[in-house]
Enzyme design. Sequence first.
Site, PDB file in Angstrom:
ATOM      1  N   ASN A  72     -15.100   8.632 -33.121  1.00 37.20           N
ATOM      2  CA  ASN A  72     -14.267   7.491 -33.506  1.00 37.20           C
ATOM      3  C   ASN A  72     -13.452   7.930 -34.710  1.00 37.20           C
ATOM      4  O   ASN A  72     -14.010   8.424 -35.687  1.00 37.20           O
ATOM      5  CB  ASN A  72     -15.148   6.299 -33.876  1.00 37.20           C
ATOM      6  CG  ASN A  72     -14.370   5.225 -34.629  1.00 37.20           C
ATOM      7  OD1 ASN A  72     -13.202   4.981 -34.334  1.00 37.20           O
ATOM      8  ND2 ASN A  72     -15.009   4.594 -35.587  1.00 37.20           N
ATOM      9  N   GLY A  73     -12.123   7.767 -34.632  1.00 37.09           N
ATOM     10  CA  GLY A  73     -11.265   8.151 -35.752  1.00 37.09           C
ATOM     11  C   GLY A  73     -10.056   8.914 -35.260  1.00 37.09           C
ATOM     12  O   GLY A  73      -9.778   8.937 -34.051  1.00 37.09           O
ATOM     13  N   ARG A 117     -14.413  -2.919 -30.463  1.00 38.88           N
ATOM     14  CA  ARG A 117     -13.672  -1.816 -31.079  1.00 38.88           C
ATOM     15  C   ARG A 117     -12.709  -1.145 -30.108  1.00 38.88           C
ATOM     16  O   ARG A 117     -12.008  -0.204 -30.472  1.00 38.88           O
ATOM     17  CB  ARG A 117     -14.653  -0.777 -31.632  1.00 38.88           C
ATOM     18  CG  ARG A 117     -15.680  -1.353 -32.576  1.00 38.88           C
ATOM     19  CD  ARG A 117     -16.648  -0.295 -33.017  1.00 38.88           C
ATOM     20  NE  ARG A 117     -16.012   0.600 -33.952  1.00 38.88           N
ATOM     21  CZ  ARG A 117     -15.969   0.433 -35.255  1.00 38.88           C
ATOM     22  NH1 ARG A 117     -16.536  -0.626 -35.788  1.00 38.88           N
ATOM     23  NH2 ARG A 117     -15.377   1.293 -36.021  1.00 38.88           N
ATOM     24  N   GLU A 160       0.399 -12.051 -28.914  1.00 37.48           N
ATOM     25  CA  GLU A 160      -0.808 -11.229 -28.799  1.00 37.48           C
ATOM     26  C   GLU A 160      -1.559 -11.463 -27.486  1.00 37.48           C
ATOM     27  O   GLU A 160      -2.057 -10.518 -26.879  1.00 37.48           O
ATOM     28  CB  GLU A 160      -1.708 -11.568 -29.996  1.00 37.48           C
ATOM     29  CG  GLU A 160      -3.013 -10.830 -30.068  1.00 37.48           C
ATOM     30  CD  GLU A 160      -3.813 -11.211 -31.313  1.00 37.48           C
ATOM     31  OE1 GLU A 160      -3.567 -12.284 -31.897  1.00 37.48           O
ATOM     32  OE2 GLU A 160      -4.693 -10.424 -31.692  1.00 37.48           O
ATOM     33  N   GLU A 219       2.170 -17.250 -37.920  1.00 42.88           N
ATOM     34  CA  GLU A 219       0.843 -17.098 -37.318  1.00 42.88           C
ATOM     35  C   GLU A 219       0.847 -17.574 -35.860  1.00 42.88           C
ATOM     36  O   GLU A 219       0.242 -16.941 -34.988  1.00 42.88           O
ATOM     37  CB  GLU A 219      -0.195 -17.848 -38.169  1.00 42.88           C
ATOM     38  CG  GLU A 219      -1.610 -17.877 -37.624  1.00 42.88           C
ATOM     39  CD  GLU A 219      -2.237 -16.509 -37.359  1.00 42.88           C
ATOM     40  OE1 GLU A 219      -1.680 -15.486 -37.776  1.00 42.88           O
ATOM     41  OE2 GLU A 219      -3.283 -16.475 -36.678  1.00 42.88           O
ATOM     42  N   LYS A 272     -10.542  -5.719 -31.476  1.00 42.24           N
ATOM     43  CA  LYS A 272     -10.891  -6.681 -32.521  1.00 42.24           C
ATOM     44  C   LYS A 272     -10.887  -6.026 -33.901  1.00 42.24           C
ATOM     45  O   LYS A 272     -10.480  -6.619 -34.881  1.00 42.24           O
ATOM     46  CB  LYS A 272     -12.273  -7.261 -32.210  1.00 42.24           C
ATOM     47  CG  LYS A 272     -12.750  -8.331 -33.168  1.00 42.24           C
ATOM     48  CD  LYS A 272     -12.021  -9.620 -32.934  1.00 42.24           C
ATOM     49  CE  LYS A 272     -12.355 -10.703 -33.932  1.00 42.24           C
ATOM     50  NZ  LYS A 272     -11.235 -11.658 -34.074  1.00 42.24           N
ATOM     51  N   LYS A 283       0.001 -15.263 -32.579  1.00 44.97           N
ATOM     52  CA  LYS A 283      -1.046 -15.643 -31.624  1.00 44.97           C
ATOM     53  C   LYS A 283      -0.494 -15.648 -30.205  1.00 44.97           C
ATOM     54  O   LYS A 283      -1.103 -15.143 -29.276  1.00 44.97           O
ATOM     55  CB  LYS A 283      -1.567 -17.039 -32.003  1.00 44.97           C
ATOM     56  CG  LYS A 283      -3.012 -17.263 -31.831  1.00 44.97           C
ATOM     57  CD  LYS A 283      -3.903 -16.826 -32.964  1.00 44.97           C
ATOM     58  CE  LYS A 283      -3.671 -15.470 -33.525  1.00 44.97           C
ATOM     59  NZ  LYS A 283      -4.462 -15.166 -34.695  1.00 44.97           N
ATOM     60  N   TRP A 340     -10.569   3.013 -27.648  1.00 44.82           N
ATOM     61  CA  TRP A 340      -9.251   2.404 -27.851  1.00 44.82           C
ATOM     62  C   TRP A 340      -8.321   3.597 -28.028  1.00 44.82           C
ATOM     63  O   TRP A 340      -8.424   4.337 -29.005  1.00 44.82           O
ATOM     64  CB  TRP A 340      -9.248   1.520 -29.101  1.00 44.82           C
ATOM     65  CG  TRP A 340      -7.944   0.808 -29.301  1.00 44.82           C
ATOM     66  CD1 TRP A 340      -7.530  -0.320 -28.680  1.00 44.82           C
ATOM     67  CD2 TRP A 340      -6.881   1.192 -30.186  1.00 44.82           C
ATOM     68  NE1 TRP A 340      -6.276  -0.670 -29.126  1.00 44.82           N
ATOM     69  CE2 TRP A 340      -5.858   0.235 -30.043  1.00 44.82           C
ATOM     70  CE3 TRP A 340      -6.690   2.238 -31.090  1.00 44.82           C
ATOM     71  CZ2 TRP A 340      -4.664   0.295 -30.764  1.00 44.82           C
ATOM     72  CZ3 TRP A 340      -5.505   2.301 -31.800  1.00 44.82           C
ATOM     73  CH2 TRP A 340      -4.509   1.333 -31.629  1.00 44.82           C
ATOM     74  N   CYS A 376     -12.342   2.759 -31.413  1.00 43.12           N
ATOM     75  CA  CYS A 376     -13.478   3.229 -30.632  1.00 43.12           C
ATOM     76  C   CYS A 376     -14.820   2.881 -31.285  1.00 43.12           C
ATOM     77  O   CYS A 376     -14.902   2.678 -32.481  1.00 43.12           O
ATOM     78  CB  CYS A 376     -13.447   4.732 -30.413  1.00 43.12           C
ATOM     79  SG  CYS A 376     -11.865   5.340 -29.844  1.00 43.12           S
ATOM     80  N   HIS A 381      21.822 -17.032 -40.476  1.00 40.95           N
ATOM     81  CA  HIS A 381      22.202 -15.746 -41.070  1.00 40.95           C
ATOM     82  C   HIS A 381      22.002 -14.589 -40.097  1.00 40.95           C
ATOM     83  O   HIS A 381      22.003 -13.439 -40.510  1.00 40.95           O
ATOM     84  CB  HIS A 381      21.420 -15.520 -42.366  1.00 40.95           C
ATOM     85  CG  HIS A 381      21.683 -16.576 -43.392  1.00 40.95           C
ATOM     86  ND1 HIS A 381      22.906 -16.719 -44.018  1.00 40.95           N
ATOM     87  CD2 HIS A 381      20.910 -17.589 -43.854  1.00 40.95           C
ATOM     88  CE1 HIS A 381      22.865 -17.761 -44.842  1.00 40.95           C
ATOM     89  NE2 HIS A 381      21.651 -18.309 -44.754  1.00 40.95           N
TER      90      HIS A 381
HETATM   91  O1  M6R Z   1     -10.433  -7.750 -39.336  1.00 44.75           O
HETATM   92  P1  M6R Z   1      -9.146  -8.066 -40.011  1.00 44.75           P
HETATM   93  O2  M6R Z   1      -9.044  -9.480 -40.468  1.00 44.75           O
HETATM   94  O3  M6R Z   1      -8.822  -7.116 -41.136  1.00 44.75           O
HETATM   95  O4  M6R Z   1      -8.033  -7.853 -38.907  1.00 44.75           O
HETATM   96  C1  M6R Z   1      -6.679  -7.899 -39.247  1.00 44.75           C
HETATM   97  C2  M6R Z   1      -5.820  -7.995 -38.021  1.00 44.75           C
HETATM   98  O5  M6R Z   1      -5.973  -6.872 -37.225  1.00 44.75           O
HETATM   99  C3  M6R Z   1      -6.134  -9.249 -37.191  1.00 44.75           C
HETATM  100  O6  M6R Z   1      -6.029 -10.407 -37.952  1.00 44.75           O
HETATM  101  C4  M6R Z   1      -5.165  -9.344 -35.997  1.00 44.75           C
HETATM  102  O7  M6R Z   1      -3.871  -9.558 -36.450  1.00 44.75           O
HETATM  103  C5  M6R Z   1      -5.638 -10.458 -35.059  1.00 44.75           C
HETATM  104  N1  M6R Z   1      -5.997  -9.890 -33.805  1.00 44.75           N
HETATM  105  C6  M6R Z   1      -4.606 -11.509 -34.832  1.00 44.75           C
HETATM  106  O8  M6R Z   1      -5.108 -12.532 -34.031  1.00 44.75           O
END
Ligand code: M6R
Length: 584
Positions: free
Chosen positions: A98-99, A26, A463, A456, A579, A460, A72, A2, A479
């Site tokens: 927020n929290g 956020r 996500e 990675e 984000k 991606k 959020w 948030c 395995h």
């Molecule tokens: O701001 P940060 O780099 O600490 O964020 C870490 C992860 O939340 C961030 O990399 C997340 O995995 C991405 N959305 C992936 O694309």
Amino acid sequence: MCGIVGYIGNNVKENLIKGLEKLEYRGYDSAGMVISNNNEFIVEKAVGEVEKLKKKLNDKDYTGLGIAHTRWATHGEISINNCHPHFSSDGNVALVHNGIIENFENLKSYLEKNEKYFYGQTDSEVIAKMFDGELSLNKIKDVIDKLKGAYALAIISKKNDEIFFAKNKSPLYVAKGDDCFYVASDPSVFSERCQEFYSIEDGEYGCISVQGIEIYNKEGKINEKIAKEIDFDFTTSNKEQYNHFMLKEINESNKVLENIIAFYEKEEAFENLKSFDVKKYNRIYLVGCGTAYHAGLIGEKYFKERLNIDCFTRKASEFIYQNDIINENSLCIFISQSGETADTISALEYVKNFNATTLSLVNVTYSTLASKSDYVLNICAGQEKAVASTKAYLAQCLVLLILAKYFIKEDFLSVLKDFQFDYGNDDLIIPLAKHLHNHEKIFFIGRGFDYITALEASLKLKEISYIFSCAECSGELKHGSLALIDNGLPVIVIANDESCFAKTLNNAYEVKSRGGELILFSSIDIDKEIENNFKYIIPINKCKDDLMPIQTIISLQKLAYYVAVERNLNPDKPRNLAKSVTVE
Ligand code: M6R
């Protein structure tokens, strides 16, 4: 997570909305605001993005004060009832939070016994219900003394002319401009109208009004803090000719490389590492979450190839459960684009108990993580707006490479200066995305560096496309995971390492014999016979080994992007995510 904003001045509505737009990274589950006007509250809430709230507002604006929130969801469904601001039982006090309040259930049952009625399920509403009637600094202190957990709060009442605030663990900043005052989760909210700001520390609380800013410490004593100058670049990027920030940001990879070179060729870039002697350490931990964790894995390889020191990469959220040996001879490197990731900040606080040295790689140099670290390195990626991290991953890997070379006094820039990333072949990637977009599951496999790239790439894809995907080490398939291979299941093979190419190919053929469909991302020249085993082949430009994983991920980021677009999804704002992840 948030984002919260409070504002005093002209055009309250307009400025709250502008603030929320800056804070939307956020969370974007719902947005709401309350303005105090002539002893009444004007309230507006909407489920979804800030744009939805904006559409609900009429043109009438006010002078005075208000608070707003972008959510959020952590506790309670995404609904108008759970949308902030929340209100005291008598309706006189409004609050945004927020929290996460850890003891909210105990507090709630106590309040319910005292005949407080709850309209929603959030922990934040519990705080609101702890207020009734007049607001005062004493009342705020009394309430926060009862809270356990993380909070950044902005609170107003129908009668007061102040915005009260309090903070523990969640970020909070206050600022005064020529004709306005702000309280916000992020200085970007007020950077255009204020020259300086105060960073609120854990346990502090206070109020802003046209008379000024008052900040109190945990003990309830006034805290004369020194204001910090706003000298960060908050220029908000726009999409330019692109439909989405994600594609724009992928296509900024060479700009990031340029920024990094320009920054690190200056002598002062390593100014704060001057006294640093890596030989003092017998263990290096690289710590991060999600994409930043994957950058850590890449960094671990760079370090191990160069330093005679044990290196381990850890997921920040798991770090404290590993019982690792951490002491004054440990160097802990925290990687975070935002510098606000709660898991990473907690991991940093944990290692401080063991007197370890902390070094952070961040994209936001005024962030909480940076402010708590012994040493800070800027990854120079520029603002990254899409939730999926692309150019920041590239920047994190590059700065880790620079750091590994810096530690052993190897020339760290010449290789980069002669280099440009290739942005991949869209004519091949787009048809592959069209082919994959209706699949329900996708596998990625690789060995060594290529396995990290597979991790990675898989993150991606899942996500932003919501396709179930996972990454496996090529050699591990047999395995267990091989049991999942089904007729037509796409398996993306990432293979850049000549030394283990034959083995990886064998693993790929084991997939094919079981009906799996093979797709190759590789920089290795292959003959017709090998080629025939793959339904799609995406060639990757060959470059120095260290840069190969970074070069390869660009095409895989694009694949994820185009798959999401084919599925009619907005890659910039994937569902359920934000984000900046400021809760543990
Ligand atoms: O701001 P940060 O780099 O600490 O964020 C870490 C992860 O939340 C961030 O990399 C997340 O995995 C991405 N959305 C992936 O694309």
